[in-house]
Design an enzyme around this catalytic site. Sequence first.
Site, PDB file in Angstrom:
ATOM      1  N   LYS A  29       1.913  -0.548   1.789  1.00 58.96           N
ATOM      2  CA  LYS A  29       1.371  -1.256   2.943  1.00 58.96           C
ATOM      3  C   LYS A  29       2.430  -2.115   3.635  1.00 58.96           C
ATOM      4  O   LYS A  29       2.372  -2.317   4.855  1.00 58.96           O
ATOM      5  CB  LYS A  29       0.160  -2.103   2.518  1.00 58.96           C
ATOM      6  CG  LYS A  29      -1.017  -1.258   2.038  1.00 58.96           C
ATOM      7  CD  LYS A  29      -1.431  -0.214   3.088  1.00 58.96           C
ATOM      8  CE  LYS A  29      -2.679   0.553   2.704  1.00 58.96           C
ATOM      9  NZ  LYS A  29      -3.086   1.509   3.763  1.00 58.96           N
ATOM     10  N   TYR A  46       1.084  -0.155  -4.473  1.00 61.39           N
ATOM     11  CA  TYR A  46       0.163  -0.135  -3.340  1.00 61.39           C
ATOM     12  C   TYR A  46       0.632  -1.114  -2.268  1.00 61.39           C
ATOM     13  O   TYR A  46       0.671  -0.772  -1.073  1.00 61.39           O
ATOM     14  CB  TYR A  46      -1.255  -0.489  -3.796  1.00 61.39           C
ATOM     15  CG  TYR A  46      -2.221  -0.645  -2.640  1.00 61.39           C
ATOM     16  CD1 TYR A  46      -2.701   0.480  -1.971  1.00 61.39           C
ATOM     17  CD2 TYR A  46      -2.631  -1.906  -2.212  1.00 61.39           C
ATOM     18  CE1 TYR A  46      -3.568   0.334  -0.894  1.00 61.39           C
ATOM     19  CE2 TYR A  46      -3.502  -2.052  -1.150  1.00 61.39           C
ATOM     20  CZ  TYR A  46      -3.964  -0.926  -0.490  1.00 61.39           C
ATOM     21  OH  TYR A  46      -4.814  -1.071   0.573  1.00 61.39           O
ATOM     22  N   SER A  86      -3.096  -1.356   7.438  1.00 58.56           N
ATOM     23  CA  SER A  86      -2.324  -1.835   6.301  1.00 58.56           C
ATOM     24  C   SER A  86      -3.294  -2.551   5.369  1.00 58.56           C
ATOM     25  O   SER A  86      -4.355  -2.027   5.031  1.00 58.56           O
ATOM     26  CB  SER A  86      -1.187  -2.744   6.783  1.00 58.56           C
ATOM     27  OG  SER A  86      -0.460  -3.275   5.695  1.00 58.56           O
TER      28      SER A  86
END
Length: 279
Positions: free
Chosen positions: A155, A151, A136
């Site tokens: 994650k 983004y 992650s």
Amino acid sequence: MSTQKVWFITGASKGLGLSLAKQLLAQGQKVAATSRNLSELKDAVGVDSSDFLPLSLNLTNEADVQLAVANTITAFGRIDVLVNNAGYGLTGALEELSDAEARANFDINVFGALNLIRQVLPQMRNQQSGHIFNISSIGGFAGGFPGFGIYCATKFAVHGFSESLFHEVAPFGIHVTLVMPGYFRTNFLGAGSLNTPQKEMTEYTNVRESQQAHQNSINANQPGDPEKAAAVFISVSGQAAPPFHLFLGEDAYGLAGQKIALVQQEMEAQRALATATNF
């Protein structure tokens, strides 16, 4: 390491994946490594050995993933450790990124990892052993980065499904570790790994400032050493009871501590109001 293991590493032609693959091979481990570009991968690893299986892989193609896993099992007989490392960064305010740009980031960072997990788990369940490292980011735990919303969302998604996976596969003797790195000195912030918006909006000056900082002043000046990060992976893989949460880097520890303190502070401030909700 006293016991030889078979590692399957995605995104191994650069960055953390490359450092990890090279260290493992130097220690006599077996490594199946993937990249979109096979020749680039072979050149980067620079090892011609029966312990190294380079694989060209499109993570979004389930048949391609199935074949890569099958070829690894044929070559090495098993898969002991899966490292879901492949992914890319995306900058841009939520308003300025298109649906296609956002979905493409999820396709690789989230669904690509899920494709690998589905194909590797039957082998690990049969073995009654295995270890899955899902990479992650500290941005998947603390999302206070203007211009990195999509983004960070990918994650955070990796964090969420990894936590469920940890509990789902524990009865089969399979470990899951969620890795949340801070800034490491790889090419992640370079042009080939960090995508920018197709249509930038001038209104978002804070996003542009963050974008420019990451592309210029932060890039090539990250505090983390990817070689030392790879060594942490190898060390954790040898632990009898490896952790689920693995914050990686002093900066990641600092940001995680700030986020935890903020959550605790806000919970306490609203406790009386927010818990008076039962019948």
